[in-house]
Design a protein around this motif. Structure first.
Motif, PDB file in Angstrom:
ATOM      1  N   ILE A  40      69.386  -6.812  28.556  1.00  0.00           N
ATOM      2  CA  ILE A  40      70.179  -6.147  29.588  1.00  0.00           C
ATOM      3  C   ILE A  40      70.341  -7.145  30.735  1.00  0.00           C
ATOM      4  O   ILE A  40      69.349  -7.655  31.253  1.00  0.00           O
ATOM      5  N   PRO A  41      71.594  -7.439  31.116  1.00  0.00           N
ATOM      6  CA  PRO A  41      71.785  -8.420  32.194  1.00  0.00           C
ATOM      7  C   PRO A  41      71.360  -7.872  33.556  1.00  0.00           C
ATOM      8  O   PRO A  41      71.614  -6.720  33.871  1.00  0.00           O
ATOM      9  N   SER A  42      70.709  -8.712  34.331  1.00  0.00           N
ATOM     10  CA  SER A  42      70.334  -8.328  35.694  1.00  0.00           C
ATOM     11  C   SER A  42      71.516  -8.628  36.613  1.00  0.00           C
ATOM     12  O   SER A  42      72.443  -9.342  36.220  1.00  0.00           O
ATOM     13  N   PRO A  43      71.499  -8.112  37.836  1.00  0.00           N
ATOM     14  CA  PRO A  43      72.624  -8.370  38.755  1.00  0.00           C
ATOM     15  C   PRO A  43      72.879  -9.860  38.999  1.00  0.00           C
ATOM     16  O   PRO A  43      74.009 -10.254  39.268  1.00  0.00           O
ATOM     17  N   SER A  44      71.864 -10.689  38.876  1.00  0.00           N
ATOM     18  CA  SER A  44      72.058 -12.128  39.096  1.00  0.00           C
ATOM     19  C   SER A  44      72.600 -12.838  37.859  1.00  0.00           C
ATOM     20  O   SER A  44      72.871 -14.030  37.897  1.00  0.00           O
ATOM     21  N   GLN A  45      72.759 -12.107  36.765  1.00  0.00           N
ATOM     22  CA  GLN A  45      73.265 -12.698  35.525  1.00  0.00           C
ATOM     23  C   GLN A  45      74.697 -12.232  35.263  1.00  0.00           C
ATOM     24  O   GLN A  45      74.989 -11.595  34.260  1.00  0.00           O
ATOM     25  N   GLN A  46      75.603 -12.589  36.167  1.00  0.00           N
ATOM     26  CA  GLN A  46      77.001 -12.181  36.058  1.00  0.00           C
ATOM     27  C   GLN A  46      77.667 -12.733  34.795  1.00  0.00           C
ATOM     28  O   GLN A  46      78.617 -12.148  34.289  1.00  0.00           O
ATOM     29  N   TRP A  47      77.174 -13.850  34.308  1.00  0.00           N
ATOM     30  CA  TRP A  47      77.752 -14.502  33.134  1.00  0.00           C
ATOM     31  C   TRP A  47      77.400 -13.792  31.830  1.00  0.00           C
ATOM     32  O   TRP A  47      78.050 -13.991  30.810  1.00  0.00           O
ATOM     33  N   LYS A  48      76.392 -12.954  31.859  1.00  0.00           N
ATOM     34  CA  LYS A  48      75.881 -12.313  30.652  1.00  0.00           C
ATOM     35  C   LYS A  48      76.663 -11.035  30.346  1.00  0.00           C
ATOM     36  O   LYS A  48      76.866 -10.202  31.216  1.00  0.00           O
ATOM     37  N   ALA A  49      77.093 -10.892  29.086  1.00  0.00           N
ATOM     38  CA  ALA A  49      77.853  -9.705  28.676  1.00  0.00           C
ATOM     39  C   ALA A  49      76.922  -8.495  28.572  1.00  0.00           C
ATOM     40  O   ALA A  49      75.737  -8.650  28.269  1.00  0.00           O
ATOM     41  N   PRO A  50      77.451  -7.284  28.786  1.00  0.00           N
ATOM     42  CA  PRO A  50      76.640  -6.082  28.572  1.00  0.00           C
ATOM     43  C   PRO A  50      76.158  -6.033  27.116  1.00  0.00           C
ATOM     44  O   PRO A  50      76.797  -6.589  26.219  1.00  0.00           O
ATOM     45  N   VAL A  51      75.061  -5.350  26.876  1.00  0.00           N
ATOM     46  CA  VAL A  51      74.453  -5.298  25.543  1.00  0.00           C
ATOM     47  C   VAL A  51      75.453  -4.782  24.509  1.00  0.00           C
ATOM     48  O   VAL A  51      75.537  -5.310  23.410  1.00  0.00           O
ATOM     49  N   LYS A  52      76.221  -3.768  24.873  1.00  0.00           N
ATOM     50  CA  LYS A  52      77.198  -3.184  23.951  1.00  0.00           C
ATOM     51  C   LYS A  52      78.194  -4.244  23.456  1.00  0.00           C
ATOM     52  O   LYS A  52      78.450  -4.379  22.264  1.00  0.00           O
ATOM     53  N   VAL A  53      78.732  -5.031  24.390  1.00  0.00           N
ATOM     54  CA  VAL A  53      79.696  -6.081  24.054  1.00  0.00           C
ATOM     55  C   VAL A  53      79.017  -7.170  23.232  1.00  0.00           C
ATOM     56  O   VAL A  53      79.573  -7.665  22.250  1.00  0.00           O
ATOM     57  N   TRP A  54      77.809  -7.537  23.621  1.00  0.00           N
ATOM     58  CA  TRP A  54      77.052  -8.587  22.944  1.00  0.00           C
ATOM     59  C   TRP A  54      76.786  -8.229  21.482  1.00  0.00           C
ATOM     60  O   TRP A  54      76.993  -9.051  20.587  1.00  0.00           O
ATOM     61  N   VAL A  55      76.354  -6.994  21.232  1.00  0.00           N
ATOM     62  CA  VAL A  55      76.074  -6.551  19.864  1.00  0.00           C
ATOM     63  C   VAL A  55      77.351  -6.573  19.032  1.00  0.00           C
ATOM     64  O   VAL A  55      77.367  -7.055  17.898  1.00  0.00           O
ATOM     65  N   ARG A  56      78.441  -6.079  19.601  1.00  0.00           N
ATOM     66  CA  ARG A  56      79.712  -6.046  18.870  1.00  0.00           C
ATOM     67  C   ARG A  56      80.200  -7.452  18.536  1.00  0.00           C
ATOM     68  O   ARG A  56      80.718  -7.702  17.452  1.00  0.00           O
ATOM     69  N   GLU A  57      80.058  -8.389  19.477  1.00  0.00           N
ATOM     70  CA  GLU A  57      80.474  -9.775  19.226  1.00  0.00           C
ATOM     71  C   GLU A  57      79.640 -10.401  18.116  1.00  0.00           C
ATOM     72  O   GLU A  57      80.180 -11.071  17.232  1.00  0.00           O
ATOM     73  N   LEU A  58      78.331 -10.203  18.162  1.00  0.00           N
ATOM     74  CA  LEU A  58      77.461 -10.753  17.113  1.00  0.00           C
ATOM     75  C   LEU A  58      77.784 -10.154  15.757  1.00  0.00           C
ATOM     76  O   LEU A  58      77.821 -10.852  14.744  1.00  0.00           O
ATOM     77  N   TYR A  59      78.035  -8.851  15.722  1.00  0.00           N
ATOM     78  CA  TYR A  59      78.342  -8.166  14.469  1.00  0.00           C
ATOM     79  C   TYR A  59      79.662  -8.688  13.887  1.00  0.00           C
ATOM     80  O   TYR A  59      79.757  -8.976  12.705  1.00  0.00           O
ATOM     81  N   GLU A  60      80.661  -8.831  14.759  1.00  0.00           N
ATOM     82  CA  GLU A  60      81.953  -9.311  14.291  1.00  0.00           C
ATOM     83  C   GLU A  60      81.860 -10.752  13.787  1.00  0.00           C
ATOM     84  O   GLU A  60      82.481 -11.117  12.802  1.00  0.00           O
TER      85      GLU A  60
END
Length: 68
Positions: A40-60
């Motif tokens: 889960i990205p912290s507020p200081s990790q603006q570059w990090k995608a939300p978990v939902k997006v991250w999982v979908r990208e990895l799956y695809e």
């Protein structure tokens, strides 16, 4: 010392704002609830995608298409 609590899929689903299809994709990728919560990205990790997006990208990337 206190006992460590085991992280459940229900907790990961709630805290990461995932739906059942996202949980299924994460399971197929071999992820654990703990690994989702750790990403889960912290507020200081603006570059990090939300978990939902991250999982979908990895799956695809691995399987070529999403569940939806």
């Amino acid at each position: 010392m206190g006992k460590k609590q085991k992280t459940t899929w229900a907790e990961a689903k709630k805290r990461c704002r995932l739906n059942q299809a996202d949980i299924q994709m994460a399971k197929e990728l071999g992820m654990t609830p703990k690994s989702l919560l750790k990403n889960i990205p912290s507020p200081s990790q603006q570059w990090k995608a939300p978990v939902k997006v991250w999982v979908r990208e990895l799956y695809e990337e691995k399987f070529g298409a999403t569940h939806d």
